[in-house]
Design a protein around this motif. Sequence first.
Motif, short mmCIF file in Angstrom:
data_model
loop_
_atom_site.label_atom_id
_atom_site.label_comp_id
_atom_site.label_asym_id
_atom_site.label_seq_id
_atom_site.Cartn_x
_atom_site.Cartn_y
_atom_site.Cartn_z
N UNK A 267 0.86 -1.77 0.31
CA UNK A 267 -0.13 0.11 -0.10
C UNK A 267 1.35 1.51 -0.28
N UNK A 268 0.05 2.56 -0.92
CA UNK A 268 1.14 3.22 -0.74
C UNK A 268 0.05 4.63 0.32
N UNK A 269 0.67 4.70 1.05
CA UNK A 269 0.13 5.87 2.22
C UNK A 269 0.35 7.00 1.40
N UNK A 270 -0.14 8.24 1.57
CA UNK A 270 0.76 9.82 1.30
C UNK A 270 -0.24 10.61 1.81
N UNK A 271 0.25 11.13 3.44
CA UNK A 271 0.01 12.40 4.14
C UNK A 271 0.71 13.46 4.35
N UNK A 272 -0.16 14.17 4.54
CA UNK A 272 1.09 15.90 4.67
C UNK A 272 1.84 15.85 6.64
N UNK A 273 1.38 15.11 7.63
CA UNK A 273 2.09 14.68 8.97
C UNK A 273 2.09 12.80 9.21
N UNK A 274 3.33 12.89 9.86
CA UNK A 274 3.53 11.52 10.30
C UNK A 274 3.99 11.45 11.73
N UNK A 275 3.59 10.61 12.68
CA UNK A 275 4.23 10.93 13.86
C UNK A 275 5.51 9.21 13.72
N UNK A 276 6.58 9.64 14.40
CA UNK A 276 6.90 11.01 15.06
C UNK A 276 7.73 11.85 14.19
N UNK A 277 7.51 12.02 13.11
CA UNK A 277 8.78 13.20 12.20
C UNK A 277 7.65 14.07 12.35
N UNK A 278 6.09 14.36 12.68
CA UNK A 278 5.35 15.86 12.31
C UNK A 278 4.50 15.98 12.69
N UNK A 279 4.10 16.82 13.62
CA UNK A 279 1.95 16.67 14.06
C UNK A 279 1.99 17.33 14.41
N UNK A 280 0.79 18.42 13.93
CA UNK A 280 0.22 18.90 14.58
C UNK A 280 -0.95 19.01 15.29
N UNK A 281 -1.41 16.72 14.83
CA UNK A 281 -3.28 16.48 14.89
C UNK A 281 -2.95 15.07 15.27
N UNK A 282 -3.83 14.85 15.66
CA UNK A 282 -4.62 12.91 15.43
C UNK A 282 -4.26 12.52 14.45
N UNK A 283 -4.28 12.98 13.36
CA UNK A 283 -3.59 12.74 12.15
C UNK A 283 -2.47 12.49 11.84
N UNK A 284 -1.54 12.48 12.15
CA UNK A 284 -0.14 12.62 12.30
C UNK A 284 0.07 11.30 13.03
N UNK A 285 -0.56 11.18 14.68
CA UNK A 285 -0.93 10.02 14.66
C UNK A 285 -1.57 8.58 14.27
N UNK A 286 -2.25 8.56 13.74
CA UNK A 286 -3.10 7.58 12.79
C UNK A 286 -2.21 7.26 11.35
N UNK A 287 -1.05 8.15 11.76
CA UNK A 287 -0.69 7.88 9.81
C UNK A 287 0.26 7.45 10.06
N UNK A 288 1.33 7.85 11.44
CA UNK A 288 2.51 6.76 11.51
C UNK A 288 1.70 5.83 12.33
N UNK A 289 0.80 5.31 12.88
CA UNK A 289 0.20 3.72 14.20
C UNK A 289 0.12 2.70 12.91
N UNK A 290 -0.93 3.69 11.80
CA UNK A 290 -1.54 2.64 11.01
C UNK A 290 -0.68 1.08 10.07
N UNK A 291 0.25 1.76 9.68
CA UNK A 291 1.29 1.27 9.12
C UNK A 291 1.89 0.05 9.79
N UNK A 292 1.78 0.22 11.16
CA UNK A 292 2.51 -0.52 12.06
C UNK A 292 1.58 -1.38 12.23
N UNK A 293 0.43 -1.13 12.43
CA UNK A 293 -0.84 -2.15 12.81
C UNK A 293 -1.13 -2.95 11.35
#
Length: 483
Positions: free
Chosen positions: A3-29
Amino acid sequence: MQVLAVTPEIFPLIKTGGLADVAGALPVALAGQGVTTRTLIPGYPAVMSAFRKKKALYQYPGLQGGKAAIHAASVSGLDLFMLDAPHLFDRAGGPYGDATGADWPDNWRRFAALSQAGADIAGGAISGYAPDLVHVHDWQSAMTLAYMRYGMANTVPSVITVHNLAFQGQFAAAIFPELGLPASAMALDGVEYYGGVGFLKAGLQAASAITTVSPTYAQEIRTPAFGMGLDGLLNLRAGDLHGIVNGIDTEIWNPATDPHLVANYSLKSLKARKANRKAVEDRFNLVSDDSPIVCVVSRLTWQKGMDILAASLDDLVAAGSRLAVLGSGDQGLEGALLAGAARHRGRVGVVVGYDEALSHMMQGGCDAIVIPSRFEPCGLTQLYGLRYGCVPIVARTGGLADTVIDANEAAIAAGVATGFQLAPESAAALGHAIRRVISAHADPMVWTAIQKQGMKADVSWDRSAQKYVQLYKSLIAKGQPAE
Ligand SMILES: Nc1ncnc2c1ncn2[C@@H]1O[C@H](COP(=O)(O)OP(=O)(O)O[C@H]2O[C@H](CO)[C@@H](O)[C@H](O)[C@H]2O)[C@@H](O)[C@H]1O
């Protein structure tokens, strides 16, 4: 599955809100379920400087006004593509605006470029890489699906996740010629939106499937009250619209091992929370007593109902609660909350700013967390609260309604209550809920039962990741018809 994901934010590199948490955690899950995700993100300074070893895999002589390259790197179990485009992303400030918070005027250009790169990767730009599916998040990456639809990758299935319908990426029609799309794309079923160009709208139109981050929000956004102008389109696409509730990263958010806490604890050692509570009292200059500390960790905005909270401060203090607020956002709201803290020294403490470590300490030390949102696609802080025994008090809307079981008499008797729900948009309902909290807190048997029941709730990604995998599989099996 790739899967190719595209996102403007990803935890732990760049976060302004919940989107970053999801973009960072979903690939691991998803990795645990046989899905390999590679995520394309903008090459902000914080991203490009995080890697010494980078490899340029694809070069653009010109992309939206300057040279650009796609690099690959890995961090914390995440495989990343980074779009290095200094003319667009190498700027001081946040991902969307300057240090004063003002949006960059060329945001349309910045996120069109990100999306163009996403579509190019989907179409085979990186030799040896051919994703089975593309998953984009919010308006900033939504145009990927338009570039795919009108370009090379129009047979690759796709998913768009709406984290917040309030942010739509709506721009003047004058930008259209610079997007590099065919003229036919400027149509009602293309990228056109109320006479201009709508990035989110274009993605909703082009996606094979649309998801949002809770079942209740998936229903709400089909109504004019919550649809923010897109309810018509969402109703047309209702058969392809799914609500999948967010999980949280239970490694990063684990009270037993969290390095940001003064004292670690688990279900069996809840008393250890006292040391964290003391640390919160010290940090927020609160008096030490037996009353509950109710906290807020939030963007300070209208969506989050922070104006209602500010207007209710005197009432909440009169009811006997203490309040610890961490947040930043609307300057008027910051001022109103700071004024409340000045009026109620020792009972209300406010820290204006963004502080990841302090947010962990508050979940680990406060008694309850209040989230009086007007609308809430999912909400993550109530999930962190459940996991940390910081009892959530939530408005009955969106994902908040889906994840917290109200401590009414029946739920308490049945031992299933995990928090408190209140009617949205009402100061009276907020005051009433806080009085219920204070009364439950005064009965240690009841309170501990609610805390423990919350800590037992499954807030992991396990079940939701399975739902994404099922959706991905069904879309790949169906195939995306070429236009
Ligand atoms: N001042 C501060 N200091 C430290 N940390 C802070 C902070 N303010 C906020 N945070 C953190 O930022 C995150 C915010 O998550 P929310 O779910 O409330 O999301 P948000 O509204 O940004 O996102 C949108 O996307 C998410 C993800 O899908 C949805 O859950 C949500 O409903 C939707 O509005 C949490 O991790 C929280 O701890």
